[in-house]
Design an enzyme around this catalytic site. Structure first.
Site, PDB file in Angstrom:
ATOM      1  N   PHE A   6      81.307  30.690  27.351  1.00 51.56           N
ATOM      2  CA  PHE A   6      81.313  32.100  27.311  1.00 51.56           C
ATOM      3  C   PHE A   6      80.994  32.931  28.519  1.00 51.56           C
ATOM      4  CE2 PHE A   6      80.235  36.349  26.285  1.00 51.56           C
ATOM      5  CZ  PHE A   6      81.135  36.859  25.497  1.00 51.56           C
ATOM      6  N   ASP A  54      77.317  30.500  36.376  1.00 45.87           N
ATOM      7  CA  ASP A  54      77.083  31.963  35.589  1.00 45.87           C
ATOM      8  C   ASP A  54      75.906  31.972  34.919  1.00 45.87           C
ATOM      9  OD1 ASP A  54      77.320  33.831  33.738  1.00 45.87           O
ATOM     10  OD2 ASP A  54      79.196  33.301  32.829  1.00 45.87           O
ATOM     11  N   LYS A  72      73.339  41.258  33.351  1.00 44.41           N
ATOM     12  CA  LYS A  72      72.165  41.528  32.369  1.00 44.41           C
ATOM     13  C   LYS A  72      70.686  42.107  32.606  1.00 44.41           C
ATOM     14  CE  LYS A  72      74.830  39.085  28.640  1.00 44.41           C
ATOM     15  NZ  LYS A  72      75.425  40.267  28.225  1.00 44.41           N
TER      16      LYS A  72
END
Length: 401
Positions: free
Chosen positions: A141, A226, A255
């Site tokens: 994801f 990531d 984030k």
């Protein structure tokens, strides 16, 4: 109709149904706790998928944002501003890299990494034009843009959004042999999550990341990590790659970099890699804006103390010890994770992940299900041991009911 019911009904009447939230409407928040419009308090055990690593309403971050709001919030990259150089310098230093390319959201940063890898492949590695290949992992994801869902193996994220962007090959996560077999002369990068979050907090086998680093280095392929969810303290290290003493060629961050205050993301790499860009080839109106840089600079200062990483280590050990006791009792099949991050597989006989999340909400705990049978726990790194234990007690109560 209650305030909660009214808010939810209005939202469903006037917003696209692209999320299926729990029926709670948050009005205020502080630390690890949120309060809804009815005045009910809940322990936040999700922390915005790591965006709120430092908790809700963190005073240091709010003060940094307020001070910058009074000065200048946006100039666009058409001009310089006085927070940009410090942000890039300090983030590069934290990563042990040379250059930073700031964006806003995690998906934008992943798209930037994809573009960068392809351009590096053509300009530096010498891959023939149009043939660059990036290898990814099954159950990944990385976001929801058209290109990113093109290499997703999740039908829910991918179906009905074609035609899909070519140039990607997916291999089983954690399978070193499959990865090695997939690398060829046209491969420009391997893009991986050091821990797969949306897939259920999947931790790769020991030595896997080190093997990826060795393979990519020997085959002149970029290793892109990531770390949007796993990075910036969540696992007990600044970056999850550090658990295997691995430094990738490129970090993708987001984030927590914005502290839950503003969206901030970035790609961080070497001069050779990010140096492939010329003015006008890539950019973002809000990327690297003064407000984002001011907040992110405070995040970097907090991370340099090491206290949040240590908190994740100590409370993470406690979290996994307590969760481990639930396995084998009939309600929990498995627990995975690292630091203050866990995936808990619920036995189907006890209910779905969504049902367990709803029952936790009724007890004052907010968590999130994924892939049907798993709930994810990722409380803010500022949570106290007492609050963490209270939340775990509510989970036990749900599972034993």
């Amino acid at each position: 109709m209650t305030s909660t019911e009214h808010s939810i009904a209005a939202a469903e009447a006037h917003s696209a149904h692209n999320y299926h939230p729990l029926p709670v409407v948050v009005a205020t928040a502080e630390g690890a706790w949120v309060t809804d419009v009815e005045g009910r308090r809940y322990l936040d055990m999700l922390a915005g998928y790591s965006a709120l690593n430092f908790g809700h309403g963190n005073r240091r971050l709010l003060d940094a944002a307020k001070a910058q709001l009074e000065r200048v919030t946006l100039t666009s990259r058409a001009f310089h501003h006085d927070r940009f150089a410090d942000f890039c310098t300090q983030l590069a230093a934290l990563c042990g890299m040379e250059l930073v390319l700031p964006m806003n959201t995690g998906a934008e940063a992943v798209e930037t990494a994809v573009k960068t890898a392809r351009k590096w492949g053509y300009k530096i590695k010498g891959v023939p034009d149009g043939r660059a290949k990036i290898i990814v992992a099954d159950n990944n994801f990385h976001g929801r843009t058209t290109t990113i869902v093109s290499f997703s193996t999740d039908p829910e994220a991918r179906a009905d959004f074609g035609p899909y962007t070519p140039g990607f090959e997916s291999v089983p996560y954690g399978d070193s042999a499959a990865l090695e077999a997939a690398v060829d002369a046209d491969t420009v990068a391997v893009l991986l999550e050091p821990i797969q979050g949306e897939a259920g907090v999947l931790v790769p086998p020991p030595g896997y990341l080190a093997g990826v680093r060795e393979l990519t280095r020997s085959r002149n392929v970029l290793f892109i990590a990531d770390e949007i969810q796993s990075g910036l303290g969540r696992t007990g290290r600044t970056f999850a790659c550090e658990h295997e003493d691995v430094v990738p060629d490129m970090y993708v961050l987001g984030k927590a970099l914005g502290g839950g205050v503003v969206p901030v993301s970035a790609v961080v790499s070497s001069r050779e890699v990010l140096g492939v860009y010329a003015p006008g080839e890539h950019g973002s109106t809000f990327g690297g804006n003064p407000l984002a840089c001011a907040v992110a600079l405070e995040v970097l200062a907090m991370l340099r103390t090491g206290e949040f990483q240590q908190q994740a280590v100590e409370l993470g050990e406690h979290l996994h010890s307590e969760l481990g006791l639930l396995v084998g009792g009939g309600a929990v099949d498995a627990v995975r994770g690292r630091g203050l991050w866990a995936g808990v597989d619920i036995n189907p006989s006890r209910g779905t992940g969504r049902e367990i999340s709803e029952q936790l909400m009724a007890r004052g705990v907010l968590a999130k299900d994924t892939h049907g049978a798993t709930i994810r726990l990722a409380p803010p790194l500022v949570i106290s041991k007492e609050d963490l234990d209270w939340g775990l007690n509510q989970l036990r109560g749900v599972l034993e009911a």
